[in-house]
Design a protein around this motif. Structure first.
Motif, PDB file in Angstrom:
ATOM      1  N   CYS A   1    -109.413 -70.187 -11.636  1.00  0.00           N
ATOM      2  CA  CYS A   1    -110.180 -68.982 -11.502  1.00  0.00           C
ATOM      3  C   CYS A   1    -109.299 -67.637 -11.092  1.00  0.00           C
ATOM      4  CB  CYS A   1    -111.224 -69.273 -10.197  1.00  0.00           C
ATOM      5  SG  CYS A   1    -111.956 -67.600  -9.830  1.00  0.00           S
TER       6      CYS A   1
ATOM      7  N   HIS B   1    -109.922 -65.041  -9.479  1.00  0.00           N
ATOM      8  CA  HIS B   1    -110.417 -64.248  -8.410  1.00  0.00           C
ATOM      9  C   HIS B   1    -109.779 -64.925  -7.297  1.00  0.00           C
ATOM     10  CE1 HIS B   1    -113.257 -61.771 -10.642  1.00  0.00           C
ATOM     11  NE2 HIS B   1    -113.610 -62.894 -11.261  1.00  0.00           N
ATOM     12  N   CYS B   2    -109.741 -66.487  -7.202  1.00  0.00           N
ATOM     13  CA  CYS B   2    -109.364 -67.067  -6.048  1.00  0.00           C
ATOM     14  C   CYS B   2    -108.306 -67.786  -6.205  1.00  0.00           C
ATOM     15  CB  CYS B   2    -110.458 -67.970  -5.207  1.00  0.00           C
ATOM     16  SG  CYS B   2    -111.143 -68.980  -6.321  1.00  0.00           S
TER      17      CYS B   2
ATOM     18  N   CYS C   1    -115.749 -72.608  -8.325  1.00  0.00           N
ATOM     19  CA  CYS C   1    -114.601 -72.596  -7.505  1.00  0.00           C
ATOM     20  C   CYS C   1    -115.098 -72.174  -6.056  1.00  0.00           C
ATOM     21  CB  CYS C   1    -113.630 -71.384  -8.180  1.00  0.00           C
ATOM     22  SG  CYS C   1    -114.350 -69.779  -7.955  1.00  0.00           S
TER      23      CYS C   1
ATOM     24  N   ARG D   1    -114.982 -69.524  -4.263  1.00  0.00           N
ATOM     25  CA  ARG D   1    -115.685 -68.387  -4.130  1.00  0.00           C
ATOM     26  C   ARG D   1    -117.032 -68.422  -5.080  1.00  0.00           C
ATOM     27  NH1 ARG D   1    -111.349 -63.644  -4.166  1.00  0.00           N
ATOM     28  NH2 ARG D   1    -113.399 -62.536  -4.458  1.00  0.00           N
TER      29      ARG D   1
ATOM     30  N   SER E   1    -117.040 -67.806  -8.028  1.00  0.00           N
ATOM     31  CA  SER E   1    -116.940 -66.780  -9.057  1.00  0.00           C
ATOM     32  C   SER E   1    -116.986 -67.419 -10.304  1.00  0.00           C
ATOM     33  CB  SER E   1    -115.589 -66.117  -8.998  1.00  0.00           C
ATOM     34  OG  SER E   1    -115.142 -65.749  -7.639  1.00  0.00           O
TER      35      SER E   1
HETATM   36 ZN   LIG Z   1    -112.721 -68.408  -7.824  1.00  0.00          ZN
END
Ligand SMILES: [Zn+2]
Length: 59
Positions: free
Chosen positions: A7, A9-10, A25, A27, A29
């Motif tokens: 991911c 994003h995180c 994941c 978060r 996302s």
């Molecule tokens: Zn993520």
């Protein structure tokens, strides 16, 4: 074959180890589905490259 993505994003790396598995994941996302039979990606909106990095391996 490995069904695995990272991911963006995180930073989580999520991998499926069984057929009909499903993971998100931390978060939530991005997610992956399908286990080892097929590769399905879940993400918010296109383009997919903004959400995850594909790390899957095929033999
Ligand atoms: Zn993520």
């Amino acid at each position: 074959m490995r069904n695995i993505i990272r991911c963006k994003h995180c930073g989580d790396t999520i991998e499926l180890k069984a057929t009909h598995d499903f993971q998100l994941c931390t978060r939530t996302s991005v997610g992956i589905d399908g286990g080892l039979d097929y590769l399905k990606r879940i993400f918010g909106s296109n383009p997919a490259e903004e959400h995850y990095e594909e790390l899957s391996e095929y033999e």
